[in-house]
Structures are given as C-alpha cells and as structure tokens.
Design an enzyme around this catalytic site. Structure first.
Site, PDB file in Angstrom:
ATOM      1  N   TRP A 103       4.215   9.678   0.801  1.00 40.74           N
ATOM      2  CA  TRP A 103       3.316   9.922  -0.335  1.00 40.74           C
ATOM      3  C   TRP A 103       2.339  11.042  -0.025  1.00 40.74           C
ATOM      4  CZ3 TRP A 103       5.591   8.419  -4.353  1.00 40.74           C
ATOM      5  CH2 TRP A 103       6.300   7.212  -4.401  1.00 40.74           C
ATOM      6  N   ASP A 172      -5.921   8.556  -1.910  1.00 42.57           N
ATOM      7  CA  ASP A 172      -4.859   7.830  -2.611  1.00 42.57           C
ATOM      8  C   ASP A 172      -4.893   6.394  -2.094  1.00 42.57           C
ATOM      9  OD1 ASP A 172      -2.572   6.686  -3.607  1.00 42.57           O
ATOM     10  OD2 ASP A 172      -1.191   8.175  -2.790  1.00 42.57           O
ATOM     11  N   LYS A 196       0.795  -1.756  -7.595  1.00 40.90           N
ATOM     12  CA  LYS A 196       0.969  -2.306  -6.258  1.00 40.90           C
ATOM     13  C   LYS A 196       0.138  -3.579  -6.085  1.00 40.90           C
ATOM     14  CE  LYS A 196       3.449   1.291  -5.488  1.00 40.90           C
ATOM     15  NZ  LYS A 196       3.066   2.550  -4.898  1.00 40.90           N
TER      16      LYS A 196
END
Ligand SMILES: *Cc1c(COP(=O)(O)O)cnc(C)c1O
Length: 360
Positions: A103, A172, A196
């Site tokens: 990511w 993030d 998530k």
C-alpha cells in the site's frame, strides 16, 4: 440466533453482531420514520442527524481537536494516494515517504504518476517488508511525511508514531483505524478506508487539520479538492449514506465497550492468543519481526504450500474463513479486526493445535 462463521477476512471484514442486528431492526422503518436509511435524502434532517452523530462520535472517540475536520469521502484509501499529493504537494516541493509494503508503494507510485517529487527516506523492502524501519532522517523542508500505520498484507504495524517536528505527518490508517487510541494532533492528515475496521465498504474517513485546507489548488478536480470537500463535510455531493450510517453504529459500539483504550486492550489480548501459538514451536511460523508485529493482520506460514492449502481447506470446513494470504505473498493471514471476537481467536488456535497433531 443466526449461524455465524469465524470471519478472518482482511477487508471487507467482520462487523459486530450488535451493529448488524441494530441495522436489521431498523432497516424497513428507521426509528419510526416510515422509511429505510437506504431511501432517505442525504439533505433530509433525518439523515443529517445520522451524519452529524457519526462525526461527533468519531471526534469524541479519537479525541479529535477542534481545528480538524472529519469527512466521509469516496474512492477508497486508493484515491487518497492521489488526493494527498494533489492538494498538499506543490511544484518545487518534495514529500517524504516511508515504504513499508504494497500500500505504501502504491501511495508513492500514485504521487509520482502526478509528476510530483517524492523522496523515499526509508524502506523495509530489503527484508520483504517484514519490519518497520526505525532509523530515518526526515527532510526538514518536506511538504509532509507519509507513512502507513498498519501494513495489511505483510502484517507489520507502527508501535508508536515518529516525531516529525515541523514536518506534517500524513498517515494511511486504513487497517488499524480505531483499533487503538492515537494522538490526533501529531498528524496533519489521517485517512482510512472504512471496510477494514469501522464499517462496510464505500466510505473513506479523512481527518484533516484545517490550516491544510488552504493549500488545495484551484485547478484540480472538484471531488479531489479537500477544501471544497470540507466546506460542508461529506455533503458536497451524494455521500455513501448507508455506509456512513453503519460506521455510526460501529462508533456507538466502540463507545459502549469502553472506547479505544479498552478496544486496544482487547486487541492486544486477542493477538497474543495467536502470537503465543506461533511462538510455541516451528510447525507454524510467523513471518514478521517481533517488534513490528501487527495486532490486526497476522500472517504465518506452514512447512509447505501443500500443507497451507490443506490448512485453509480444513479451516473452511470448520467454519473459519478469509485466511488465504494476499495473492502477492501467499501463506496464511488471519485478520483480527475490532469485531473479531476472542472466541474466534481461541477457536482458531484450537483448530491449529488439532491440525498440527494430525499433520506432524
Ligand atoms: C485496504 C487498504 C488500502 C486500499 O483501500 P481501498 O479502500 O480498497 O482503496 C490502502 N491502504 C491500506 C493500508 C489498506 O489496508
């Protein structure tokens, strides 16, 4: 009660049973209003109450200071990879990034695609992203430093956040958002996909310090402009109404269990159950360095890929799903997000003990 399986999905992932029941109870007739949240106008006062309540609860849970704005946007964390540099990284400036996995790499590449200048000041790629870098020098003139709090695929997590001095910290936080308390004022901007840890897919939470809103250039797409998005937070255009409603229910649930400090305590205890098992012998092998272990995503390997395949198959037969490692790394990964119960953690370890007995 409905039969429920042990859900170790990496995202979208498990939601608290109480939240699902509450949504179910109100689905056809939300609080006597004669319609579903799915059918409400986002400009109605009924929906406004839902949105404002979710914002308020998030501010309360995370202790978000008054000089920050909370927004629910769309496009996933992936759009934030572009929005952050579009808004905060002007020409002639450079931003620092720390590369801790897939990511983070995507965040870097997206900034570069926009022709932005990016400096990768640390990376754990040398050891297949199995640790969080500890030594790095932040460029004093960087527009910001970007980090990834929890690396969903490799299973590493920042145990504490770096002190960046005058440099703005952008994070993030997709896969450990609301899993532990954080000191929001250390951050200039936090973003997190909801799916998530705090809700279903469809919304991205952005928490931004208000002075940054002045940096948004005029010549970027409206939907990518933080300043425009923040003017009337989450209401520039039609927001993901139902997802925000569900996030609101999850936040109420978090408050009810005692807030983020309590949630962290539970998450530590849950993860310990599995990590202790991984450390017991070498039938199962954890893949990350101990001081970088994630409480949220716990990857491990068995002796062979055949055995791993057998493990996943038998786990499924025992009502345990979602543990196939990300396609880029293979192996097994159990995700222990907030809504995964201690009971599920214990059931997994009991299954692992049993599987070891039968296969060694
Ligand atoms: C899942 C994830 C993303 C991507 O999120 P989308 O909402 O699918 O765009 C980005 N960063 C991290 C850390 C993630 O776990």
């Amino acid at each position: 009660m409905e039969k429920r399986i042990h859900n170790f999905n990496a995202g979208p992932a498990a939601l608290p049973m109480e939240v699902l029941e509450e949504a179910q109870k109100n689905l056809l007739n939300h609080k006597g209003q004669g319609l579903s949240v799915l059918e409400m106008s986002h400009r109605s006062k009924e929906y406004d109450a839902i949105l404002k309540e979710a914002e308020k609860d998030m501010k309360e849970l995370l202790g978000i200071p008054d000089n920050y704005t909370v927004m629910f946007l769309q496009g996933g964390a992936t759009l934030q990879f572009a929005m952050v540099p579009l808004n905060l990284l002007p020409e002639g400036k450079s931003a620092d990034y720390i590369n801790t996995g897939v990511w983070a790499t995507k965040a870097i590449e997206e900034a570069q695609k926009l022709g932005k200048t990016v400096k990768v000041i640390a990376s754990s790629e040398d050891k297949a992203f199995t640790y969080i870098p500890k030594k790095f020098d932040i460029s004093p003139d960087a527009a910001y430093l970007h980090i990834t709090a929890n690396n969903t695929i490799r299973g590493t997590e920042w145990q504490s956040f770096p002190d960046t001095g005058k440099v703005d910290l952008v994070c993030d936080m997709s896969s450990d958002f609301c899993s532990r308390p954080v000191d929001v004022k250390k951050f200039a901007l936090i973003y997190a996909g909801a799916q998530k840890n705090v809700g279903p897919a469809g919304a991205t939470i952005v928490i931004i310090r208000n002075d940054l809103l002045e940096k948004s250039p005029k010549n970027i797409p409206t939907m990518c402009n933080y300043k425009i998005m923040a003017k009337e937070p989450s209401l520039y255009n039609t927001p993901p109404c139902f997802t925000i409603y569900m996030i609101g229910l999850v936040l109420k649930w978090l408050k009810k269990i005692g807030g983020l400090a309590k949630m962290q305590e539970i998450n530590v205890a849950k993860a310990k159950v599995l990590y202790d098992r991984l450390d017991k012998n070498d039938f199962y092998r954890g893949t990350v360095e101990k001081d970088s272990r994630s409480l949220m995503n716990i990857p491990f390997r068995l002796k062979s890929e055949e055995l791993e395949e057998k493990f996943l198959k038998e786990a499924k037969a025992n009502d345990m799903i979602g543990m196939k490692g990300h396609r880029s790394v293979g192996g097994i990964r159990a995700s222990f997000y907030n809504a995964v119960s201690m009971e599920s953690a214990r059931a997994l370890v009991a299954f692992m003990d049993e599987f070891e007995k039968k296969n060694s």
